[in-house]
Enzyme design. Structure first.
Site, PDB file in Angstrom:
ATOM      1  N   ASN A 210       0.810  -1.228   0.000  1.00  0.00           N
ATOM      2  CA  ASN A 210       0.000   0.000   0.000  1.00  0.00           C
ATOM      3  C   ASN A 210       0.840   1.273   0.000  1.00  0.00           C
ATOM      4  O   ASN A 210       0.471   2.268  -0.631  1.00  0.00           O
ATOM      5  CB  ASN A 210      -0.951   0.001   1.198  1.00  0.00           C
ATOM      6  CG  ASN A 210      -2.224  -0.752   0.863  1.00  0.00           C
ATOM      7  OD1 ASN A 210      -2.367  -1.291  -0.238  1.00  0.00           O
ATOM      8  ND2 ASN A 210      -3.154  -0.801   1.789  1.00  0.00           N
ATOM      9  N   CYS A 267      -7.992   2.505   2.523  1.00  0.00           N
ATOM     10  CA  CYS A 267      -6.722   1.877   2.885  1.00  0.00           C
ATOM     11  C   CYS A 267      -5.482   2.751   2.730  1.00  0.00           C
ATOM     12  O   CYS A 267      -4.703   2.878   3.664  1.00  0.00           O
ATOM     13  CB  CYS A 267      -6.560   0.582   2.089  1.00  0.00           C
ATOM     14  SG  CYS A 267      -7.809  -0.623   2.578  1.00  0.00           S
TER      15      CYS A 267
HETATM   16  N1  LIG Z   1     -11.301  -2.249   1.860  1.00  0.00           N
HETATM   17  C1  LIG Z   1     -10.250  -2.747   1.274  1.00  0.00           C
HETATM   18  O1  LIG Z   1     -10.056  -2.610   0.059  1.00  0.00           O
HETATM   19  C2  LIG Z   1      -9.227  -3.528   2.065  1.00  0.00           C
HETATM   20  C3  LIG Z   1      -8.274  -4.290   1.375  1.00  0.00           C
HETATM   21  C4  LIG Z   1      -7.339  -5.011   2.109  1.00  0.00           C
HETATM   22  C5  LIG Z   1      -7.324  -4.910   3.506  1.00  0.00           C
HETATM   23  N2  LIG Z   1      -8.243  -4.124   4.137  1.00  0.00           N
HETATM   24  C6  LIG Z   1      -8.190  -4.082   5.608  1.00  0.00           C
HETATM   25  O2  LIG Z   1      -9.185  -4.977   6.125  1.00  0.00           O
HETATM   26  C7  LIG Z   1      -9.802  -4.425   7.289  1.00  0.00           C
HETATM   27  C8  LIG Z   1     -11.290  -4.275   7.061  1.00  0.00           C
HETATM   28  O3  LIG Z   1     -11.517  -3.384   5.987  1.00  0.00           O
HETATM   29  P1  LIG Z   1     -12.959  -3.223   5.320  1.00  0.00           P
HETATM   30  O4  LIG Z   1     -12.811  -2.270   4.199  1.00  0.00           O
HETATM   31  O5  LIG Z   1     -13.552  -4.555   5.094  1.00  0.00           O
HETATM   32  O6  LIG Z   1     -13.708  -2.496   6.537  1.00  0.00           O
HETATM   33  P2  LIG Z   1     -15.275  -2.250   6.702  1.00  0.00           P
HETATM   34  O7  LIG Z   1     -15.413  -1.021   7.516  1.00  0.00           O
HETATM   35  O8  LIG Z   1     -15.961  -2.349   5.393  1.00  0.00           O
HETATM   36  O9  LIG Z   1     -15.730  -3.504   7.584  1.00  0.00           O
HETATM   37  C9  LIG Z   1     -15.351  -3.703   8.912  1.00  0.00           C
HETATM   38  C10 LIG Z   1     -16.543  -4.319   9.626  1.00  0.00           C
HETATM   39  O10 LIG Z   1     -16.138  -4.759  10.923  1.00  0.00           O
HETATM   40  C11 LIG Z   1     -17.252  -4.601  11.794  1.00  0.00           C
HETATM   41  N3  LIG Z   1     -16.777  -4.701  13.189  1.00  0.00           N
HETATM   42  C12 LIG Z   1     -16.094  -3.787  13.924  1.00  0.00           C
HETATM   43  N4  LIG Z   1     -15.839  -4.287  15.154  1.00  0.00           N
HETATM   44  C13 LIG Z   1     -16.361  -5.533  15.197  1.00  0.00           C
HETATM   45  C14 LIG Z   1     -16.416  -6.553  16.190  1.00  0.00           C
HETATM   46  N5  LIG Z   1     -15.853  -6.384  17.389  1.00  0.00           N
HETATM   47  N6  LIG Z   1     -17.048  -7.701  15.893  1.00  0.00           N
HETATM   48  C15 LIG Z   1     -17.621  -7.899  14.694  1.00  0.00           C
HETATM   49  N7  LIG Z   1     -17.590  -6.950  13.705  1.00  0.00           N
HETATM   50  C16 LIG Z   1     -16.968  -5.801  13.955  1.00  0.00           C
HETATM   51  C17 LIG Z   1     -17.828  -3.257  11.393  1.00  0.00           C
HETATM   52  O11 LIG Z   1     -19.161  -3.111  11.818  1.00  0.00           O
HETATM   53  C18 LIG Z   1     -17.693  -3.327   9.857  1.00  0.00           C
HETATM   54  O12 LIG Z   1     -18.868  -3.833   9.251  1.00  0.00           O
HETATM   55  C19 LIG Z   1      -9.063  -3.115   7.566  1.00  0.00           C
HETATM   56  O13 LIG Z   1      -8.002  -3.365   8.444  1.00  0.00           O
HETATM   57  C20 LIG Z   1      -8.526  -2.729   6.197  1.00  0.00           C
HETATM   58  O14 LIG Z   1      -7.386  -1.924   6.267  1.00  0.00           O
HETATM   59  C21 LIG Z   1      -9.202  -3.458   3.459  1.00  0.00           C
END
Ligand SMILES: NC(=O)c1ccc[n+]([C@@H]2O[C@H](COP(=O)([O-])OP(=O)(O)OC[C@H]3O[C@@H](n4cnc5c(N)ncnc54)[C@H](O)[C@@H]3O)[C@@H](O)[C@H]2O)c1
Length: 440
Positions: A210, A267
Protein backbone atom coordinates in the site's frame (compact mmCIF):
# COMPACT_ATOMS: atom_id res chain seq x y z
CA UNK A 1 -13.66 -27.13 8.28
CA UNK A 2 -15.64 -24.53 10.20
CA UNK A 3 -14.81 -20.85 10.14
CA UNK A 4 -16.05 -17.76 11.96
CA UNK A 5 -15.41 -14.36 10.39
CA UNK A 6 -15.59 -11.23 12.54
CA UNK A 7 -16.44 -8.10 10.53
CA UNK A 8 -18.53 -8.34 7.37
CA UNK A 9 -17.26 -5.36 5.42
CA UNK A 10 -15.49 -5.49 2.07
CA UNK A 11 -12.81 -7.85 3.33
CA UNK A 12 -14.86 -9.90 5.78
CA UNK A 13 -17.87 -10.57 3.60
CA UNK A 14 -15.60 -11.47 0.67
CA UNK A 15 -13.57 -13.80 2.89
CA UNK A 16 -16.67 -15.40 4.39
CA UNK A 17 -18.31 -15.97 1.01
CA UNK A 18 -15.01 -17.06 -0.50
CA UNK A 19 -14.57 -19.81 2.08
CA UNK A 20 -18.23 -20.77 1.74
CA UNK A 21 -17.62 -21.05 -2.01
CA UNK A 22 -14.78 -23.47 -1.28
CA UNK A 23 -17.32 -25.63 0.52
CA UNK A 24 -16.51 -24.78 4.13
CA UNK A 25 -19.08 -23.98 6.80
CA UNK A 26 -18.84 -20.26 7.56
CA UNK A 27 -20.37 -18.07 10.26
CA UNK A 28 -20.26 -14.30 9.93
CA UNK A 29 -20.52 -11.80 12.79
CA UNK A 30 -20.73 -8.03 12.51
CA UNK A 31 -20.98 -5.52 15.34
CA UNK A 32 -23.24 -3.30 13.23
CA UNK A 33 -26.76 -4.77 13.57
CA UNK A 34 -28.01 -2.94 10.47
CA UNK A 35 -25.24 -4.49 8.37
CA UNK A 36 -25.92 -7.96 9.83
CA UNK A 37 -29.64 -7.59 9.14
CA UNK A 38 -29.01 -6.54 5.54
CA UNK A 39 -26.66 -9.43 4.82
CA UNK A 40 -28.87 -11.96 6.61
CA UNK A 41 -31.70 -10.69 4.40
CA UNK A 42 -29.65 -11.43 1.29
CA UNK A 43 -28.69 -7.81 0.56
CA UNK A 44 -25.13 -6.62 -0.08
CA UNK A 45 -24.35 -3.61 2.13
CA UNK A 46 -22.16 -2.02 -0.55
CA UNK A 47 -21.63 -2.04 -4.29
CA UNK A 48 -19.42 -4.99 -5.18
CA UNK A 49 -19.78 -6.55 -8.63
CA UNK A 50 -20.32 -10.31 -8.69
CA UNK A 51 -20.91 -10.76 -4.98
CA UNK A 52 -24.70 -10.58 -5.00
CA UNK A 53 -25.05 -13.93 -6.70
CA UNK A 54 -22.53 -15.61 -4.39
CA UNK A 55 -24.38 -14.31 -1.35
CA UNK A 56 -27.66 -15.69 -2.69
CA UNK A 57 -26.00 -19.01 -3.41
CA UNK A 58 -24.48 -19.59 0.03
CA UNK A 59 -26.70 -17.74 2.49
CA UNK A 60 -28.48 -20.28 4.65
CA UNK A 61 -26.69 -23.16 2.91
CA UNK A 62 -23.17 -22.95 4.32
CA UNK A 63 -22.92 -19.25 5.18
CA UNK A 64 -24.80 -17.96 8.23
CA UNK A 65 -24.93 -14.52 9.78
CA UNK A 66 -25.14 -14.81 13.56
CA UNK A 67 -25.85 -12.19 16.23
CA UNK A 68 -24.27 -14.10 19.08
CA UNK A 69 -20.90 -15.55 18.06
CA UNK A 70 -20.70 -17.97 21.01
CA UNK A 71 -21.94 -21.04 19.19
CA UNK A 72 -20.14 -20.14 15.98
CA UNK A 73 -16.82 -19.85 17.83
CA UNK A 74 -17.51 -23.10 19.66
CA UNK A 75 -17.92 -24.92 16.35
CA UNK A 76 -15.04 -23.24 14.51
CA UNK A 77 -11.37 -24.13 14.23
CA UNK A 78 -10.57 -20.97 12.27
CA UNK A 79 -11.47 -17.48 13.47
CA UNK A 80 -10.77 -14.67 10.99
CA UNK A 81 -10.68 -11.00 11.99
CA UNK A 82 -11.65 -8.58 9.24
CA UNK A 83 -12.69 -5.62 11.37
CA UNK A 84 -11.65 -2.04 10.68
CA UNK A 85 -8.29 -0.69 11.81
CA UNK A 86 -8.88 3.07 11.36
CA UNK A 87 -6.63 6.04 12.14
CA UNK A 88 -5.72 6.21 15.77
CA UNK A 89 -3.66 8.81 17.59
CA UNK A 90 -0.95 10.48 15.48
CA UNK A 91 -1.93 8.37 12.47
CA UNK A 92 -1.16 5.05 14.18
CA UNK A 93 -3.55 2.15 13.57
CA UNK A 94 -6.41 1.91 16.07
CA UNK A 95 -6.70 -1.73 17.14
CA UNK A 96 -9.76 -1.34 19.38
CA UNK A 97 -12.13 -3.32 17.13
CA UNK A 98 -9.59 -6.08 16.65
CA UNK A 99 -9.06 -6.58 20.38
CA UNK A 100 -12.81 -6.39 21.02
CA UNK A 101 -13.41 -9.19 18.51
CA UNK A 102 -10.57 -11.25 19.95
CA UNK A 103 -11.91 -10.80 23.49
CA UNK A 104 -15.36 -11.90 22.34
CA UNK A 105 -13.77 -14.99 20.82
CA UNK A 106 -11.81 -15.90 23.93
CA UNK A 107 -14.84 -15.40 26.16
CA UNK A 108 -16.80 -17.81 23.96
CA UNK A 109 -14.26 -20.64 24.16
CA UNK A 110 -15.15 -23.37 26.61
CA UNK A 111 -13.30 -26.39 25.28
CA UNK A 112 -9.75 -27.49 24.52
CA UNK A 113 -10.01 -27.67 20.74
CA UNK A 114 -7.10 -26.02 18.90
CA UNK A 115 -8.17 -22.87 17.11
CA UNK A 116 -6.21 -20.45 15.01
CA UNK A 117 -6.99 -16.75 15.32
CA UNK A 118 -6.15 -15.14 12.01
CA UNK A 119 -5.87 -11.38 11.51
CA UNK A 120 -6.80 -10.32 8.00
CA UNK A 121 -7.27 -6.69 9.04
CA UNK A 122 -4.27 -4.56 8.13
CA UNK A 123 -2.06 -4.15 11.20
CA UNK A 124 1.39 -2.52 11.44
CA UNK A 125 4.56 -4.63 11.51
CA UNK A 126 5.19 -6.03 14.95
CA UNK A 127 1.54 -5.91 16.10
CA UNK A 128 1.05 -9.68 16.33
CA UNK A 129 4.27 -10.33 18.21
CA UNK A 130 4.23 -7.26 20.43
CA UNK A 131 0.54 -6.74 21.10
CA UNK A 132 -1.75 -9.56 19.99
CA UNK A 133 0.19 -12.49 21.45
CA UNK A 134 0.68 -10.83 24.89
CA UNK A 135 -2.97 -9.66 24.86
CA UNK A 136 -4.30 -13.13 24.13
CA UNK A 137 -1.93 -14.76 26.63
CA UNK A 138 -3.11 -12.39 29.35
CA UNK A 139 -6.68 -13.47 28.73
CA UNK A 140 -6.47 -16.87 30.31
CA UNK A 141 -5.31 -20.40 30.44
CA UNK A 142 -7.39 -21.74 27.59
CA UNK A 143 -5.15 -19.73 25.29
CA UNK A 144 -2.43 -22.34 25.14
CA UNK A 145 -4.74 -24.04 22.65
CA UNK A 146 -4.77 -20.98 20.41
CA UNK A 147 -2.57 -20.27 17.42
CA UNK A 148 -2.12 -16.66 16.31
CA UNK A 149 -1.56 -15.82 12.66
CA UNK A 150 -1.51 -12.97 10.21
CA UNK A 151 -2.96 -13.34 6.70
CA UNK A 152 -2.91 -9.96 4.95
CA UNK A 153 -5.54 -9.22 2.33
CA UNK A 154 -4.70 -7.53 -0.98
CA UNK A 155 -8.11 -7.28 -2.65
CA UNK A 156 -9.25 -4.13 -4.44
CA UNK A 157 -12.68 -2.66 -3.81
CA UNK A 158 -14.86 -3.00 -6.88
CA UNK A 159 -13.01 -6.25 -7.68
CA UNK A 160 -13.27 -8.02 -4.32
CA UNK A 161 -14.71 -11.25 -5.61
CA UNK A 162 -12.43 -11.52 -8.60
CA UNK A 163 -9.41 -10.73 -6.41
CA UNK A 164 -10.37 -13.35 -3.83
CA UNK A 165 -10.73 -16.09 -6.43
CA UNK A 166 -7.65 -15.11 -8.40
CA UNK A 167 -5.34 -13.69 -5.74
CA UNK A 168 -1.71 -13.32 -6.84
CA UNK A 169 -0.41 -14.87 -3.64
CA UNK A 170 -1.50 -15.92 -0.20
CA UNK A 171 0.70 -14.78 2.65
CA UNK A 172 0.60 -16.71 5.92
CA UNK A 173 2.42 -15.15 8.85
CA UNK A 174 2.46 -17.86 11.49
CA UNK A 175 4.52 -18.41 14.59
CA UNK A 176 3.57 -22.03 15.24
CA UNK A 177 3.58 -25.07 12.95
CA UNK A 178 0.03 -26.22 13.72
CA UNK A 179 -1.52 -22.90 12.63
CA UNK A 180 0.65 -22.85 9.51
CA UNK A 181 -0.42 -26.35 8.53
CA UNK A 182 -4.09 -25.61 9.22
CA UNK A 183 -4.03 -22.46 7.10
CA UNK A 184 -2.17 -24.14 4.25
CA UNK A 185 -4.81 -26.86 4.23
CA UNK A 186 -7.58 -24.26 4.20
CA UNK A 187 -6.18 -22.37 1.21
CA UNK A 188 -4.69 -25.28 -0.76
CA UNK A 189 -7.80 -25.99 -2.87
CA UNK A 190 -7.52 -22.49 -4.39
CA UNK A 191 -4.31 -23.40 -6.23
CA UNK A 192 -2.76 -20.01 -5.48
CA UNK A 193 0.93 -19.75 -4.45
CA UNK A 194 1.21 -19.71 -0.67
CA UNK A 195 4.11 -18.03 1.14
CA UNK A 196 4.76 -18.80 4.78
CA UNK A 197 6.61 -16.06 6.63
CA UNK A 198 6.89 -14.70 10.16
CA UNK A 199 3.85 -12.69 11.38
CA UNK A 200 5.85 -9.45 11.25
CA UNK A 201 6.95 -10.16 7.67
CA UNK A 202 3.32 -10.82 6.74
CA UNK A 203 2.23 -7.54 8.29
CA UNK A 204 5.07 -5.68 6.57
CA UNK A 205 4.28 -7.08 3.10
CA UNK A 206 0.83 -5.51 3.22
CA UNK A 207 2.29 -2.09 4.04
CA UNK A 208 5.00 -2.49 1.42
CA UNK A 209 2.23 -2.89 -1.09
CA UNK A 210 0.00 0.00 0.00
CA UNK A 211 2.77 2.50 0.72
CA UNK A 212 4.36 1.81 -2.68
CA UNK A 213 1.02 2.51 -4.38
CA UNK A 214 0.61 5.72 -2.38
CA UNK A 215 4.17 6.72 -3.28
CA UNK A 216 3.57 6.15 -6.99
CA UNK A 217 0.46 8.30 -6.82
CA UNK A 218 2.16 11.14 -4.96
CA UNK A 219 5.09 10.93 -7.38
CA UNK A 220 2.68 11.21 -10.32
CA UNK A 221 0.84 14.13 -8.76
CA UNK A 222 4.11 15.92 -8.06
CA UNK A 223 5.22 15.41 -11.66
CA UNK A 224 1.87 16.72 -12.93
CA UNK A 225 2.32 19.85 -10.82
CA UNK A 226 5.88 20.28 -12.10
CA UNK A 227 4.57 19.86 -15.66
CA UNK A 228 2.05 22.64 -15.07
CA UNK A 229 4.91 24.90 -14.05
CA UNK A 230 7.00 23.97 -17.12
CA UNK A 231 3.96 24.73 -19.29
CA UNK A 232 3.02 23.43 -22.72
CA UNK A 233 2.85 19.83 -21.49
CA UNK A 234 -0.05 17.51 -22.23
CA UNK A 235 0.12 15.74 -18.87
CA UNK A 236 -2.37 12.98 -19.67
CA UNK A 237 -0.64 12.17 -22.93
CA UNK A 238 2.80 12.19 -21.33
CA UNK A 239 1.75 9.66 -18.68
CA UNK A 240 -0.08 7.47 -21.16
CA UNK A 241 3.02 7.27 -23.31
CA UNK A 242 5.11 6.52 -20.20
CA UNK A 243 2.88 3.50 -19.58
CA UNK A 244 3.94 1.96 -22.89
CA UNK A 245 7.41 1.19 -21.57
CA UNK A 246 8.17 -2.51 -22.09
CA UNK A 247 10.29 -2.58 -18.95
CA UNK A 248 7.09 -2.63 -16.95
CA UNK A 249 6.46 -6.05 -18.40
CA UNK A 250 2.78 -5.39 -19.05
CA UNK A 251 2.01 -5.10 -15.35
CA UNK A 252 -1.28 -3.47 -14.54
CA UNK A 253 -0.07 -0.55 -12.44
CA UNK A 254 -0.86 2.29 -14.79
CA UNK A 255 -3.71 3.70 -12.72
CA UNK A 256 -1.27 4.24 -9.85
CA UNK A 257 1.41 5.87 -12.00
CA UNK A 258 -0.96 8.56 -13.12
CA UNK A 259 -1.93 11.92 -11.65
CA UNK A 260 -5.34 12.51 -10.13
CA UNK A 261 -6.96 14.18 -7.13
CA UNK A 262 -4.75 12.55 -4.52
CA UNK A 263 -5.15 9.06 -3.12
CA UNK A 264 -8.22 8.31 -1.01
CA UNK A 265 -10.42 5.44 0.07
CA UNK A 266 -10.17 3.39 3.22
CA UNK A 267 -6.72 1.88 2.88
CA UNK A 268 -3.96 3.98 1.32
CA UNK A 269 -4.40 7.09 3.51
CA UNK A 270 -4.64 5.27 6.84
CA UNK A 271 -2.04 2.60 6.03
CA UNK A 272 0.52 5.13 4.83
CA UNK A 273 0.03 7.15 8.02
CA UNK A 274 0.15 4.03 10.19
CA UNK A 275 3.45 2.78 8.76
CA UNK A 276 4.92 6.27 9.04
CA UNK A 277 3.82 6.48 12.69
CA UNK A 278 5.05 2.97 13.48
CA UNK A 279 8.49 3.57 11.97
CA UNK A 280 8.81 6.83 13.88
CA UNK A 281 7.75 5.16 17.11
CA UNK A 282 10.59 2.69 16.57
CA UNK A 283 13.05 5.54 16.08
CA UNK A 284 13.30 5.64 12.29
CA UNK A 285 12.18 8.70 10.30
CA UNK A 286 10.77 7.52 6.95
CA UNK A 287 11.34 10.67 4.91
CA UNK A 288 9.87 9.51 1.61
CA UNK A 289 6.66 8.42 3.32
CA UNK A 290 6.47 11.72 5.16
CA UNK A 291 6.65 13.55 1.83
CA UNK A 292 4.12 11.20 0.23
CA UNK A 293 1.63 12.03 2.99
CA UNK A 294 2.22 15.75 2.85
CA UNK A 295 2.10 15.89 -0.98
CA UNK A 296 -1.22 14.08 -0.87
CA UNK A 297 -2.65 16.49 1.68
CA UNK A 298 -1.52 19.46 -0.44
CA UNK A 299 -2.92 17.92 -3.61
CA UNK A 300 -6.50 18.62 -2.49
CA UNK A 301 -5.73 22.36 -2.23
CA UNK A 302 -3.99 22.33 -5.62
CA UNK A 303 -7.11 20.80 -7.18
CA UNK A 304 -9.46 23.18 -5.34
CA UNK A 305 -7.39 26.09 -6.64
CA UNK A 306 -7.57 24.78 -10.22
CA UNK A 307 -11.33 24.47 -9.96
CA UNK A 308 -11.94 27.96 -8.60
CA UNK A 309 -9.40 29.93 -10.65
CA UNK A 310 -11.20 33.02 -12.00
CA UNK A 311 -14.62 32.03 -10.58
CA UNK A 312 -16.74 34.30 -8.42
CA UNK A 313 -18.10 33.06 -5.10
CA UNK A 314 -21.67 32.93 -6.41
CA UNK A 315 -20.70 30.57 -9.25
CA UNK A 316 -22.14 27.08 -9.31
CA UNK A 317 -19.43 24.45 -9.23
CA UNK A 318 -20.38 21.11 -10.74
CA UNK A 319 -18.80 17.98 -9.29
CA UNK A 320 -18.77 14.75 -11.27
CA UNK A 321 -17.92 11.85 -8.98
CA UNK A 322 -18.00 11.47 -5.20
CA UNK A 323 -16.75 7.93 -4.56
CA UNK A 324 -13.00 7.47 -4.17
CA UNK A 325 -12.87 5.47 -7.39
CA UNK A 326 -15.25 4.41 -10.15
CA UNK A 327 -17.46 1.32 -9.81
CA UNK A 328 -17.53 1.78 -6.05
CA UNK A 329 -19.85 3.55 -3.62
CA UNK A 330 -17.15 3.85 -0.97
CA UNK A 331 -16.66 7.45 0.13
CA UNK A 332 -14.32 6.86 3.07
CA UNK A 333 -11.53 9.45 2.83
CA UNK A 334 -12.68 10.26 -0.68
CA UNK A 335 -10.83 13.18 -2.32
CA UNK A 336 -14.22 14.63 -3.31
CA UNK A 337 -15.08 15.30 0.35
CA UNK A 338 -11.71 16.95 0.99
CA UNK A 339 -11.98 19.12 -2.12
CA UNK A 340 -15.63 20.13 -1.61
CA UNK A 341 -14.74 20.95 2.03
CA UNK A 342 -11.98 23.28 0.83
CA UNK A 343 -14.29 24.93 -1.73
CA UNK A 344 -16.82 25.64 0.99
CA UNK A 345 -14.18 26.97 3.36
CA UNK A 346 -13.26 29.42 0.64
CA UNK A 347 -16.87 30.58 0.32
CA UNK A 348 -17.96 28.58 -2.76
CA UNK A 349 -21.22 27.27 -1.37
CA UNK A 350 -23.08 26.46 -4.58
CA UNK A 351 -22.00 22.93 -5.35
CA UNK A 352 -24.05 20.67 -7.62
CA UNK A 353 -22.83 17.07 -7.68
CA UNK A 354 -23.60 13.79 -9.36
CA UNK A 355 -22.28 10.29 -8.77
CA UNK A 356 -23.79 7.12 -10.25
CA UNK A 357 -23.59 5.19 -6.95
CA UNK A 358 -22.40 7.23 -4.00
CA UNK A 359 -24.72 10.24 -3.55
CA UNK A 360 -26.79 8.84 -0.70
CA UNK A 361 -23.87 7.46 1.26
CA UNK A 362 -21.90 10.68 0.68
CA UNK A 363 -24.70 12.77 2.19
CA UNK A 364 -24.95 10.41 5.15
CA UNK A 365 -21.23 10.41 5.77
CA UNK A 366 -20.55 14.12 5.22
CA UNK A 367 -23.66 15.94 6.52
CA UNK A 368 -21.54 19.05 7.18
CA UNK A 369 -20.92 19.51 3.45
CA UNK A 370 -23.66 21.41 1.75
CA UNK A 371 -24.00 19.74 -1.64
CA UNK A 372 -27.01 19.72 -3.91
CA UNK A 373 -27.32 16.36 -5.63
CA UNK A 374 -28.20 16.35 -9.33
CA UNK A 375 -30.27 13.78 -11.18
CA UNK A 376 -27.67 13.13 -13.83
CA UNK A 377 -24.22 14.04 -15.04
CA UNK A 378 -26.00 15.85 -17.86
CA UNK A 379 -27.76 18.14 -15.38
CA UNK A 380 -24.41 19.04 -13.78
CA UNK A 381 -22.93 19.78 -17.21
CA UNK A 382 -25.89 21.99 -18.15
CA UNK A 383 -26.35 23.90 -14.89
CA UNK A 384 -22.88 24.44 -13.41
CA UNK A 385 -20.62 27.32 -14.42
CA UNK A 386 -17.60 25.08 -14.18
CA UNK A 387 -17.45 21.32 -13.88
CA UNK A 388 -14.77 19.27 -12.13
CA UNK A 389 -14.38 15.55 -12.73
CA UNK A 390 -13.34 14.07 -9.38
CA UNK A 391 -13.97 10.37 -10.08
CA UNK A 392 -13.26 8.75 -13.43
CA UNK A 393 -16.60 7.03 -14.00
CA UNK A 394 -16.70 5.88 -17.63
CA UNK A 395 -20.31 6.94 -17.94
CA UNK A 396 -19.36 10.62 -17.56
CA UNK A 397 -17.77 10.64 -21.01
CA UNK A 398 -21.03 11.05 -22.89
CA UNK A 399 -22.34 14.01 -20.87
CA UNK A 400 -18.94 15.63 -20.87
CA UNK A 401 -18.70 15.30 -24.66
CA UNK A 402 -21.95 17.24 -25.00
CA UNK A 403 -21.03 19.84 -22.36
CA UNK A 404 -20.49 23.42 -23.42
CA UNK A 405 -19.39 24.73 -20.00
CA UNK A 406 -15.73 24.59 -18.94
CA UNK A 407 -14.53 21.27 -17.52
CA UNK A 408 -11.58 20.67 -15.23
CA UNK A 409 -10.55 17.06 -15.73
CA UNK A 410 -8.96 16.42 -12.34
CA UNK A 411 -8.56 12.72 -13.17
CA UNK A 412 -6.95 13.29 -16.57
CA UNK A 413 -9.44 10.77 -17.94
CA UNK A 414 -10.38 12.58 -21.11
CA UNK A 415 -8.40 12.78 -24.30
CA UNK A 416 -7.35 16.24 -25.39
CA UNK A 417 -9.91 15.92 -28.20
CA UNK A 418 -12.71 15.16 -25.78
CA UNK A 419 -12.12 18.45 -24.03
CA UNK A 420 -11.73 20.28 -27.29
CA UNK A 421 -7.93 20.42 -27.60
CA UNK A 422 -6.81 18.94 -30.93
CA UNK A 423 -3.71 16.77 -31.23
CA UNK A 424 -4.22 13.63 -29.12
CA UNK A 425 -4.58 10.33 -30.91
CA UNK A 426 -7.77 8.99 -29.40
CA UNK A 427 -6.67 5.37 -29.58
CA UNK A 428 -3.69 5.97 -27.35
CA UNK A 429 -5.62 7.78 -24.71
CA UNK A 430 -8.70 5.62 -24.53
CA UNK A 431 -6.97 2.28 -24.38
CA UNK A 432 -4.36 3.34 -21.84
CA UNK A 433 -6.21 5.38 -19.32
CA UNK A 434 -9.59 3.89 -18.72
CA UNK A 435 -9.16 4.19 -14.98
CA UNK A 436 -8.15 7.80 -15.31
CA UNK A 437 -5.86 8.03 -12.33
CA UNK A 438 -8.41 6.52 -10.01
CA UNK A 439 -6.57 4.91 -7.20
CA UNK A 440 -7.37 2.68 -4.32
N1 LIG B 1 -11.30 -2.25 1.86
C1 LIG B 1 -10.25 -2.75 1.27
O1 LIG B 1 -10.06 -2.61 0.06
C2 LIG B 1 -9.23 -3.53 2.07
C3 LIG B 1 -8.27 -4.29 1.37
C4 LIG B 1 -7.34 -5.01 2.11
C5 LIG B 1 -7.32 -4.91 3.51
N2 LIG B 1 -8.24 -4.12 4.14
C6 LIG B 1 -8.19 -4.08 5.61
O2 LIG B 1 -9.18 -4.98 6.12
C7 LIG B 1 -9.80 -4.42 7.29
C8 LIG B 1 -11.29 -4.28 7.06
O3 LIG B 1 -11.52 -3.38 5.99
P1 LIG B 1 -12.96 -3.22 5.32
O4 LIG B 1 -12.81 -2.27 4.20
O5 LIG B 1 -13.55 -4.56 5.09
O6 LIG B 1 -13.71 -2.50 6.54
P2 LIG B 1 -15.28 -2.25 6.70
O7 LIG B 1 -15.41 -1.02 7.52
O8 LIG B 1 -15.96 -2.35 5.39
O9 LIG B 1 -15.73 -3.50 7.58
C9 LIG B 1 -15.35 -3.70 8.91
C10 LIG B 1 -16.54 -4.32 9.63
O10 LIG B 1 -16.14 -4.76 10.92
C11 LIG B 1 -17.25 -4.60 11.79
N3 LIG B 1 -16.78 -4.70 13.19
C12 LIG B 1 -16.09 -3.79 13.92
N4 LIG B 1 -15.84 -4.29 15.15
C13 LIG B 1 -16.36 -5.53 15.20
C14 LIG B 1 -16.42 -6.55 16.19
N5 LIG B 1 -15.85 -6.38 17.39
N6 LIG B 1 -17.05 -7.70 15.89
C15 LIG B 1 -17.62 -7.90 14.69
N7 LIG B 1 -17.59 -6.95 13.71
C16 LIG B 1 -16.97 -5.80 13.95
C17 LIG B 1 -17.83 -3.26 11.39
O11 LIG B 1 -19.16 -3.11 11.82
C18 LIG B 1 -17.69 -3.33 9.86
O12 LIG B 1 -18.87 -3.83 9.25
C19 LIG B 1 -9.06 -3.11 7.57
O13 LIG B 1 -8.00 -3.37 8.44
C20 LIG B 1 -8.53 -2.73 6.20
O14 LIG B 1 -7.39 -1.92 6.27
C21 LIG B 1 -9.20 -3.46 3.46
Amino acid sequence: MVITVFGLGFVGLTTALGFAHLGYQVYGVDANPERSRQIAGGELPFLEPGMDAVLQEHLGLNFFVVDDPKEAVARSEYIFYCVGTPYGEDGAADLTYLFQAMDTTIEAIEDEKFRVLVTKSTIPPGTTAEQIVPHVQKKGEACYRLGIANNPEFLREGKCWEDFLHADRIVLGCSDPISEEMLQKLYEPMGIPIFCVSPTTGEFIKYLSNTLLATLISYSNEMAEAADVFGDIDVAKAFRILHMDKRWGGCNMTSYVYPGCGYGGYCLPKDTCALHAQAKAKGYEPNILGEVISLNAKRFSVIAEKITKGLTKDSTIGILGLSFKPDSDDVRDTPAAKIIGLLQEQGYTRVLAYDPAAMEVFQRQYPQLCVQMAESAGQVCREADRIAILTAWEEFRESVAACTNPIIDCRYMLTAEEIGIPGTEGHVAKSQATTGGSHG
